[in-house]
Write a protein that holds these residues in place. Structure first.
Motif, PDB file in Angstrom:
ATOM      1  N   SER A  76     -20.415  50.790  53.494  1.00 11.01           N
ATOM      2  CA  SER A  76     -21.665  51.330  53.091  1.00 11.01           C
ATOM      3  C   SER A  76     -21.938  52.288  51.861  1.00 11.01           C
ATOM      4  O   SER A  76     -22.064  52.570  51.077  1.00 11.01           O
ATOM      5  N   HIS A  77     -20.797  53.204  51.776  1.00  8.43           N
ATOM      6  CA  HIS A  77     -19.856  53.885  51.552  1.00  8.43           C
ATOM      7  C   HIS A  77     -19.687  53.825  49.824  1.00  8.43           C
ATOM      8  O   HIS A  77     -20.507  54.271  49.013  1.00  8.43           O
ATOM      9  N   GLN A  78     -19.242  52.381  50.409  1.00  3.07           N
ATOM     10  CA  GLN A  78     -18.536  52.265  49.026  1.00  3.07           C
ATOM     11  C   GLN A  78     -20.071  51.823  47.518  1.00  3.07           C
ATOM     12  O   GLN A  78     -19.527  52.247  46.829  1.00  3.07           O
ATOM     13  N   LEU A  79     -21.093  50.820  48.643  1.00  6.63           N
ATOM     14  CA  LEU A  79     -22.265  50.658  48.034  1.00  6.63           C
ATOM     15  C   LEU A  79     -23.404  51.351  47.161  1.00  6.63           C
ATOM     16  O   LEU A  79     -22.979  51.071  46.206  1.00  6.63           O
ATOM     17  N   ASP A  80     -22.453  52.389  48.524  1.00  3.22           N
ATOM     18  CA  ASP A  80     -23.596  53.201  48.088  1.00  3.22           C
ATOM     19  C   ASP A  80     -23.053  54.358  46.870  1.00  3.22           C
ATOM     20  O   ASP A  80     -23.766  55.135  45.956  1.00  3.22           O
ATOM     21  N   SER A  81     -21.792  54.322  46.012  1.00  2.00           N
ATOM     22  CA  SER A  81     -21.500  54.930  45.331  1.00  2.00           C
ATOM     23  C   SER A  81     -21.275  54.331  44.175  1.00  2.00           C
ATOM     24  O   SER A  81     -20.985  55.156  43.190  1.00  2.00           O
ATOM     25  N   GLY A  82     -21.605  52.719  44.326  1.00  2.00           N
ATOM     26  CA  GLY A  82     -21.193  52.274  42.730  1.00  2.00           C
ATOM     27  C   GLY A  82     -19.419  52.064  42.482  1.00  2.00           C
ATOM     28  O   GLY A  82     -19.211  51.329  41.754  1.00  2.00           O
ATOM     29  N   TYR A  83     -18.825  52.586  43.748  1.00  2.00           N
ATOM     30  CA  TYR A  83     -17.135  52.478  43.676  1.00  2.00           C
ATOM     31  C   TYR A  83     -17.004  50.871  43.421  1.00  2.00           C
ATOM     32  O   TYR A  83     -17.379  50.404  44.420  1.00  2.00           O
ATOM     33  N   PRO A  84     -15.933  50.222  42.539  1.00  2.00           N
ATOM     34  CA  PRO A  84     -15.419  48.604  42.316  1.00  2.00           C
ATOM     35  C   PRO A  84     -14.702  48.593  43.554  1.00  2.00           C
ATOM     36  O   PRO A  84     -14.195  49.873  44.727  1.00  2.00           O
ATOM     37  N   PHE A  85     -15.357  47.655  44.333  1.00  2.00           N
ATOM     38  CA  PHE A  85     -13.810  46.934  45.397  1.00  2.00           C
ATOM     39  C   PHE A  85     -12.243  47.428  44.812  1.00  2.00           C
ATOM     40  O   PHE A  85     -12.348  46.239  44.000  1.00  2.00           O
ATOM     41  N   PRO A  86     -11.632  47.677  45.837  1.00  2.00           N
ATOM     42  CA  PRO A  86     -10.578  47.677  45.536  1.00  2.00           C
ATOM     43  C   PRO A  86      -9.664  46.132  45.391  1.00  2.00           C
ATOM     44  O   PRO A  86     -10.249  44.799  45.922  1.00  2.00           O
ATOM     45  N   ASP A  87      -8.785  45.999  45.022  1.00  2.00           N
ATOM     46  CA  ASP A  87      -7.679  44.836  44.663  1.00  2.00           C
ATOM     47  C   ASP A  87      -7.606  44.491  46.213  1.00  2.00           C
ATOM     48  O   ASP A  87      -8.147  45.090  47.267  1.00  2.00           O
ATOM     49  N   ASP A  88      -7.812  42.972  46.425  1.00  2.00           N
ATOM     50  CA  ASP A  88      -7.126  42.056  48.058  1.00  2.00           C
ATOM     51  C   ASP A  88      -6.381  42.079  48.328  1.00  2.00           C
ATOM     52  O   ASP A  88      -5.331  42.225  48.024  1.00  2.00           O
ATOM     53  N   PRO A  89      -6.188  43.467  49.783  1.00  2.00           N
ATOM     54  CA  PRO A  89      -4.688  43.724  49.684  1.00  2.00           C
ATOM     55  C   PRO A  89      -3.840  42.301  50.881  1.00  2.00           C
ATOM     56  O   PRO A  89      -2.321  42.954  50.292  1.00  2.00           O
ATOM     57  N   ARG A  90      -4.664  41.044  50.651  1.00  2.00           N
ATOM     58  CA  ARG A  90      -3.906  40.376  50.396  1.00  2.00           C
ATOM     59  C   ARG A  90      -3.201  39.291  49.638  1.00  2.00           C
ATOM     60  O   ARG A  90      -2.308  38.542  50.118  1.00  2.00           O
ATOM     61  N   ALA A  91      -3.490  39.408  48.712  1.00  2.00           N
ATOM     62  CA  ALA A  91      -3.387  39.407  47.490  1.00  2.00           C
ATOM     63  C   ALA A  91      -1.174  40.100  47.131  1.00  2.00           C
ATOM     64  O   ALA A  91      -0.968  40.471  47.301  1.00  2.00           O
ATOM     65  N   PRO A  92      -0.014  38.348  46.866  1.00  2.00           N
ATOM     66  CA  PRO A  92       0.737  39.629  46.808  1.00  2.00           C
ATOM     67  C   PRO A  92       1.037  40.527  45.620  1.00  2.00           C
ATOM     68  O   PRO A  92       2.371  41.201  45.664  1.00  2.00           O
ATOM     69  N   THR A  93       0.276  40.420  44.421  1.00  2.00           N
ATOM     70  CA  THR A  93       0.598  42.407  43.541  1.00  2.00           C
ATOM     71  C   THR A  93       0.361  43.056  44.222  1.00  2.00           C
ATOM     72  O   THR A  93       0.621  44.131  43.919  1.00  2.00           O
TER      73      THR A  93
END
Length: 95
Positions: A76-93
């Motif tokens: 909810s806070h992420q959507l309100d702020s417009g902040y982009p979704f962080p990298d997928d923590p499942r990604a090897p990088t």
């Protein structure tokens, strides 16, 4: 006197209390999370770990359903702020 930071949004049953009335823990640098399964093989607990500025590692554990509620609050806070979704923590990088 320290002035509180401006509040953009509050979700859930957030308690407003005088300074010092609540135990506050500084989250520090997030290290990761672990999902623990119950005897039935279904998600039961989530453990979150972070590292304090002094190097100490702190862990909090919560029932899976409560962790999903935290996820919903954060989303909810992420959507309100417009902040982009962080990298997928499942990604090897990201490791």
């Amino acid at each position: 006197m320290v002035q509180p930071s401006p509040v953009a949004s509050i979700y859930g049953e957030f308690v407003i209390a005088p300074a010092g009335a609540l135990k506050t823990i500084s989250g520090g640098h997030m290290l990761g999370s672990r999902l623990r399964l119950g005897d039935d093989g279904k998600p039961a607990w989530v453990d979150l770990q972070w590292q304090e500025k002094n190097g100490e590692v702190t862990q909090v554990e919560m029932p899976f359903v409560q962790a999903m509620f935290v996820l919903s609050l954060l989303k909810s806070h992420q959507l309100d702020s417009g902040y982009p979704f962080p990298d997928d923590p499942r990604a090897p990088t990201s490791r």
